[in-house]
Structure formats: structure tokens, C-alpha cells
Scaffold this active site. Structure first.
Site, PDB file in Angstrom:
ATOM      1  N   LYS A   1       0.846  -1.197   0.000  1.00 19.44           N
ATOM      2  CA  LYS A   1       0.000   0.000   0.000  1.00 19.44           C
ATOM      3  C   LYS A   1       0.873   1.236   0.000  1.00 19.44           C
ATOM      4  O   LYS A   1       0.648   2.190  -0.719  1.00 19.44           O
ATOM      5  CB  LYS A   1      -0.843   0.029   1.274  1.00 19.44           C
ATOM      6  CG  LYS A   1      -1.818  -1.092   1.415  1.00 19.44           C
ATOM      7  CD  LYS A   1      -2.473  -1.019   2.799  1.00 19.44           C
ATOM      8  CE  LYS A   1      -3.117  -2.335   3.171  1.00 19.44           C
ATOM      9  NZ  LYS A   1      -3.579  -2.413   4.526  1.00 19.44           N
TER      10      LYS A   1
HETATM   11  N1  GLU Z   1      -4.562  -7.465   9.254  1.00 21.42           N
HETATM   12  C1  GLU Z   1      -3.367  -8.044   8.710  1.00 21.42           C
HETATM   13  C2  GLU Z   1      -2.920  -7.266   7.500  1.00 21.42           C
HETATM   14  O1  GLU Z   1      -3.718  -6.592   6.882  1.00 21.42           O
HETATM   15  C3  GLU Z   1      -3.525  -9.483   8.269  1.00 21.42           C
HETATM   16  C4  GLU Z   1      -3.899 -10.374   9.373  1.00 21.42           C
HETATM   17  C5  GLU Z   1      -3.862 -11.842   9.103  1.00 21.42           C
HETATM   18  O2  GLU Z   1      -4.242 -12.291   8.013  1.00 21.42           O
HETATM   19  O3  GLU Z   1      -3.521 -12.555  10.013  1.00 21.42           O
HETATM   20  O4  GLU Z   1      -1.766  -7.347   7.163  1.00 21.42           O
END
Ligand code: GLU
Length: 295
Positions: free
Chosen positions: A262
Site C-alpha cells: 500500500k
Molecule cells: N490485518 C493483517 C494485515 O492486513 C492481516 C492479518 C492476518 O491475516 O492474520 O496485514
């Protein structure tokens, strides 16, 4: 009957999603569909300094455009801080956390002073400075309103598990059987932050608790989180949670061969959607069958 297979996609709304996220979500979605299981979406928006509500709106629109369908209500981590705090209190009560007053800079200075910079999970391994503070010193500094994080005392956590610390096994469908050995946890992960100065709970804590709470049986996510799974396995043992199966998939690369991200402005799903791209074409590019999605 074996319990239904449950997968999830758990994005953090800190920037727009890119094709790598579509791939990850698509794999988790297909896995659930093919097994007649369930697919959940979870918004990992604990970091109020980086998450923005409009990014959540955008990602929901992106995923719907891709033809993904998920169960409602969607769990939003920012609505569950009380639960994460209760888990932290539990660890605190068991003597497994300590307050850390160090700034990033102080950590770097201490590492330079001791002349070693072993690699930890979130950068360099924490040298343990605040672990040495006396109880009186901790109380005094907290009472004085000094900002602090909460770190896991890794050695104490392993000791609290007794023999079980030698058996922290988990399985990755690509990489095979894995073990979060005490050596690996002490030397590769160390005293990680479980509550940050500016956020009442860390990603590692919330993701582990929520996956268990939501009954996730198969965690499908990028291999950038592979090392973190050793820590999650330890947290599962500390909280007495079930151990799901894992599949860490390869990360997609940008045309220049570097990782999509990102922050470096890889083309977002939102851009593709607003440009009128056919989502079926994106699924084909990602090597996934568009017919499996409601596009
Ligand atoms: N929220 C995490 C991210 O966007 C990913 C979490 C996961 O898949 O364990 O990188």
C-alpha cells in the site's frame, strides 16, 4: 460430522487494497466454498493512528465488486478493546507482561551500546531494558504518568507453560510441520509488544484471540506473516486456544519484481474498480477461476 471449515480475510484499513489482497481473500474464499464451509471478513482497525473509516468503506466495496460474499455482522476490532484488555489483564495477573517505557530511539541506542542487533519479529530484538526495572520503579513511573507499552516476558511465558513449551507445533499446508521452539521464540521473537503506547492492543494479540473466538479453522494469509505464526502459536498455548491449520501463500509481486505494498502505491483495487475493469479479468490474472465468484 467434522466441524465446518471456516476461513477469513482480515484486512487492516491503513491503505487501499491491491491485487495481492484480492489473491489472499480469493484463496480463503475458494477454500471455504469448495469445502462447503464458511468465509468471514474481519476488519483489523485497532490502530487509530493509521486506520481510516473511509478506507473500510472502500475495501468493502472492492471485495463486493470482486464477487466475494461474507457473513454479517463483520467483526471490527475497534469495537472490542474491552475483550483485548481483559486478555492483557489475564497475562498481567500471571506475571507475563511488563511495562516498557523505552522510545524507539532508546531501544536503538541500547542495541548499539551492547553491540548486537539480532533480528526480531517487528524489527530488531528488544534488548530487555525495562524487564530489569524493579516493581517500585515501574509503579513510580506509571504513577508519574509516563507513557508505556506492555511487553510479553518471553522467558516467563515459556516457563509458565512447563513441558508444553517443548511442543508448540503447528502445520503449514505449503511448508509442512512447524515448531515454535523455545529457542526460536526467545531468540527470534523475544519480548514483543502486546499493547502499544498509542493502541491498547497489538495485532498479534487481537488476531490470535479473534481467530479463536470466530472459530477459524484454516488461516490463509501471505507468507510475510509466517514468522509471526510462531508467536501466535505461543499465545494460543498461553490462552488455551485451539490451533488452526495454516496456509501461508507466496506474495504477489509488482511488475518491477518487488513486493506489492500500500505504502509504495501499488495499483489499488479501488482504482481498477473505478476504471471499470472487469473483475473476472483480474481473477484470471491471479490464476483463480472467475466462475467461482459472483462477478
Ligand atoms: N490485518 C493483517 C494485515 O492486513 C492481516 C492479518 C492476518 O491475516 O492474520 O496485514
Amino acid at each position: 460430522m467434522p466441524p465446518a471449515l471456516v476461513t477469513r480475510f482480515a484486512p487492516s484499513p491503513t491503505g487501499h487494497l491491491h491485487a495481492g489482497h484480492a489473491y489472499s481473500a480469493g484463496l480463503a474464499y475458494l477454500r471455504a466454498r469448495q469445502a462447503g464451509g464458511r468465509f468471514l471478513l474481519r476488519i483489523e482497525d485497532i490502530d487509530a493512528t493509521r486506520c481510516r473509516p473511509e478506507l473500510t468503506d472502500d475495501l468493502l466495496a472492492d471485495l463486493a465488486w470482486l464477487g466475494l460474499r461474507w457473513e454479517e455482522p463483520v467483526r471490527r476490532q475497534s469495537q472490542h478493546f474491552d475483550e483485548y484488555r481483559a486478555a492483557l489483564h489475564d497475562l498481567q495477573r500471571r506475571g507475563l507482561l511488563y511495562p516498557c517505557f523505552c522510545t524507539r530511539r532508546q531501544v536503538q541506542e541500547e542495541i548499539a551500546r551492547i553491540g548486537a542487533a539480532p533480528h526480531g519479529l517487528d524489527g530488531t530484538l528488544y534488548p530487555g531494558t525495562c524487564r530489569q526495572l524493579s516493581a517500585a520503579e515501574r509503579t513510580r513511573r506509571i504513577a508519574a504518568g509516563e507513557n508505556h507499552a506492555l511487553r510479553l516476558d518471553m522467558a516467563a511465558a515459556l516457563a509458565s507453560l512447563g513441558d508444553a513449551a517443548q511442543h508448540l507445533h503447528w502445520h503449514d499446508e505449503r511448508a509442512g510441520p512447524q515448531q515454535a521452539t523455545p529457542d526460536l521464540l526467545l531468540q527470534g521473537i523475544g519480548d514483543v509488544v502486546l499493547a502499544r503506547k498509542d493502541t491498547p492492543a497489538s495485532y498479534h494479540l487481537c488476531v490470535t484471540l479473534d481467530d479463536a473466538l470466530q472459530g477459524i479453522t484454516h488461516i490463509i494469509r501471505g507468507e510475510d506473516l509466517f514468522a509471526a505464526t510462531h508467536l501466535h502459536r505461543l499465545l494460543q498455548a498461553l490462552f488455551g486456544l485451539p490451533v488452526p491449520a495454516y496456509a501461508h501463500h507466496a506474495l504477489l509481486l509488482d511488475p518491477d519484481g518487488t513486493r506489492m505494498a500500500k505504502r509504495k502505491g501499488s495499483k489499488s483495487l479501488r482504482d481498477l474498480r473505478l476504471e471499470g475493469m472487469d473483475p473476472a479479468a483480474l481473477w484470471r490474472q491471479l490464476g483463480l477461476n472467475p466462475a467461482a465468484f459472483a462477478v
